[in-house]
Design an enzyme around this catalytic site. Sequence first.
Site, mmCIF file in Angstrom:
data_model
loop_
_atom_site.group_PDB
_atom_site.id
_atom_site.type_symbol
_atom_site.label_atom_id
_atom_site.label_comp_id
_atom_site.label_asym_id
_atom_site.label_seq_id
_atom_site.Cartn_x
_atom_site.Cartn_y
_atom_site.Cartn_z
ATOM 1 N N ASN A 88 -1.611 -2.173 -30.833
ATOM 2 C CA ASN A 88 -2.093 -0.882 -31.319
ATOM 3 C C ASN A 88 -3.529 -0.557 -30.920
ATOM 4 O OD1 ASN A 88 0.263 0.000 -32.425
ATOM 5 N ND2 ASN A 88 -0.072 -1.039 -34.383
ATOM 6 N N ASN A 96 3.915 -2.501 -36.336
ATOM 7 C CA ASN A 96 3.482 -1.842 -37.573
ATOM 8 C C ASN A 96 3.770 -0.350 -37.634
ATOM 9 O OD1 ASN A 96 2.719 -4.160 -38.871
ATOM 10 N ND2 ASN A 96 0.747 -4.224 -37.798
ATOM 11 N N SER A 116 -1.395 -13.050 -35.623
ATOM 12 C CA SER A 116 -1.223 -11.592 -35.616
ATOM 13 C C SER A 116 0.212 -11.213 -35.258
ATOM 14 C CB SER A 116 -2.181 -10.947 -34.621
ATOM 15 O OG SER A 116 -1.655 -11.035 -33.313
ATOM 16 N N THR A 117 0.583 -10.038 -35.704
ATOM 17 C CA THR A 117 1.910 -9.519 -35.378
ATOM 18 C C THR A 117 2.129 -9.532 -33.865
ATOM 19 O OG1 THR A 117 1.857 -8.080 -37.298
ATOM 20 C CG2 THR A 117 3.367 -7.469 -35.557
ATOM 21 N N GLY A 118 1.077 -9.160 -33.126
ATOM 22 C CA GLY A 118 1.220 -9.093 -31.670
ATOM 23 C C GLY A 118 1.638 -10.431 -31.071
ATOM 24 N N TYR A 130 -10.191 1.257 -33.219
ATOM 25 C CA TYR A 130 -9.426 0.020 -33.373
ATOM 26 C C TYR A 130 -7.945 0.258 -33.077
ATOM 27 C CZ TYR A 130 -7.614 -4.275 -35.399
ATOM 28 O OH TYR A 130 -6.982 -5.468 -35.578
ATOM 29 N N HIS A 131 -7.437 1.394 -33.571
ATOM 30 C CA HIS A 131 -6.040 1.762 -33.323
ATOM 31 C C HIS A 131 -5.989 3.015 -32.463
ATOM 32 C CE1 HIS A 131 -3.859 -0.130 -37.032
ATOM 33 N NE2 HIS A 131 -4.174 -1.016 -36.122
ATOM 34 N N HIS A 157 -7.402 -12.726 -38.852
ATOM 35 C CA HIS A 157 -7.106 -13.001 -37.450
ATOM 36 C C HIS A 157 -8.375 -13.285 -36.651
ATOM 37 C CE1 HIS A 157 -3.259 -11.507 -38.475
ATOM 38 N NE2 HIS A 157 -3.547 -10.246 -38.389
HETATM 39 N N1 CTP Z 1 -4.230 -5.439 -31.404
HETATM 40 C C1 CTP Z 1 -5.214 -5.732 -30.470
HETATM 41 N N2 CTP Z 1 -6.379 -5.012 -30.472
HETATM 42 C C2 CTP Z 1 -6.585 -4.034 -31.366
HETATM 43 C C3 CTP Z 1 -5.596 -3.736 -32.332
HETATM 44 C C4 CTP Z 1 -4.425 -4.467 -32.316
HETATM 45 O O1 CTP Z 1 -5.042 -6.637 -29.660
HETATM 46 N N3 CTP Z 1 -7.713 -3.326 -31.317
HETATM 47 C C5 CTP Z 1 -2.949 -6.181 -31.362
HETATM 48 C C6 CTP Z 1 -2.896 -7.386 -32.315
HETATM 49 O O2 CTP Z 1 -2.158 -8.414 -31.682
HETATM 50 C C7 CTP Z 1 -2.129 -6.838 -33.506
HETATM 51 C C8 CTP Z 1 -1.163 -5.847 -32.852
HETATM 52 O O3 CTP Z 1 -1.898 -5.296 -31.753
HETATM 53 O O4 CTP Z 1 -1.373 -7.811 -34.203
HETATM 54 C C9 CTP Z 1 -0.739 -4.753 -33.804
HETATM 55 O O5 CTP Z 1 -1.873 -4.087 -34.270
HETATM 56 P P1 CTP Z 1 -2.123 -3.780 -35.800
HETATM 57 O O6 CTP Z 1 -1.038 -2.926 -36.307
HETATM 58 O O7 CTP Z 1 -3.517 -3.276 -35.900
HETATM 59 O O8 CTP Z 1 -2.066 -5.182 -36.491
HETATM 60 P P2 CTP Z 1 -3.084 -5.622 -37.651
HETATM 61 O O9 CTP Z 1 -3.294 -4.508 -38.624
HETATM 62 O O10 CTP Z 1 -4.302 -6.229 -37.035
HETATM 63 O O11 CTP Z 1 -2.397 -6.671 -38.469
HETATM 64 P P3 CTP Z 1 -1.259 -7.718 -38.280
HETATM 65 O O12 CTP Z 1 -1.400 -8.395 -36.944
HETATM 66 O O13 CTP Z 1 -1.556 -8.628 -39.412
HETATM 67 O O14 CTP Z 1 0.020 -6.993 -38.418
#
Ligand code: CTP
Length: 325
Positions: free
Chosen positions: A110, A133, A244-246, A278-279, A299
């Site tokens: 994301n 997510n 992490s989910t990723g 961030y997203h 993470h």
């Molecule tokens: N990710 C990333 N860089 C970012 C945001 C996300 O590399 N700036 C990757 C991470 O591997 C993350 C995945 O994209 O697990 C999904 O993003 P997100 O929904 O933001 O996950 P988190 O909220 O960080 O939480 P979780 O991994 O606990 O689900």
Amino acid sequence: PSFYHECRSEGEDDEPESDSAKARLDAILNRKWSFNQEAAEEARKDMRQYFNPYDVITMTSDDVATGRLRRFYLSKKLSVNLVPPGLHRLLPKKLLFRNQHYKKCSLVGNSGVLRNSSCGSQIDSSDFVVRCNFATLKGYEKDVGTHTDVVTFNPSIIEKYNKLSTKADGARFAGDLKNYRERYVLWVPVFNRQYVTVALRTLLDFFDKHLGFIKNVQLAFPGNVLPDISDYWASKGVDEERISTGLLMYNMASALCDEIHMYGFYPFPEFNGKPIPYHYDHAPDRVGKKFDYGYKRFHELPDEFVYLKKLHRAGIVKLHVGECP
Ligand code: CTP
């Protein structure tokens, strides 16, 4: 030592904000990439020493006997979760994607680096696409595409739906589930908290009541694999409270895919000298915000990124950062 184990190079632990680290990242990403079947096979074998990647996909109803409690572990140190009532009814009867194999898979993280990337059509052309997510697609199709086979769903996402407090909140959630894509698997990590949260209970109750009407969604719930997965990642230098989910999606994809392409994995607040959110779907006023805290609670995403670069260099995954051609 094999190619898979040899792929470390000096200076790779720097975050890519500094000029030299950025130049190194560019050099890695601009080099011609080709899939290395042998290294991918070796990586899969290595993973299998710790856990079965198919177990990341889902438990089946055979794994959870009705009415019986089973313990789950978040990590070797952290227990304990007991199977919540109702889960048995929601589990698939058979393992999903059994005997399926995909040549080219895309995992979509994301990160805000996806904004204005124009990667949507590349992602959509893959044979199998995993998203994280319940990420927003509407309005971002050009950059992230729409093809979805699996999308993950942390139970806490129901906060966006006012915790499903009213009928109207539930109807909005049901509508979004129905409209996300025609058919997909919603992957819910039920046991990645130390306790069964109210959010998880609410979510399971909701599915129990409404899933009959939302026929395009197949639920999946990973089993008791987190401790073994954490050990696997710790052996790679990624030692974090919660993987992490990723990365979990990379583990899952290893069971199903040859080439694994990763988009939106870039946990840094700047790209090409410009701040990024961030997203990818964050409003402009959130640019830079989550980087001060947020993911650092559980993470170590920069450590994850170091390892992803290694996998890229070894030809096991292809990292796509920035604009797609
Ligand atoms: N990710 C990333 N860089 C970012 C945001 C996300 O590399 N700036 C990757 C991470 O591997 C993350 C995945 O994209 O697990 C999904 O993003 P997100 O929904 O933001 O996950 P988190 O909220 O960080 O939480 P979780 O991994 O606990 O689900």
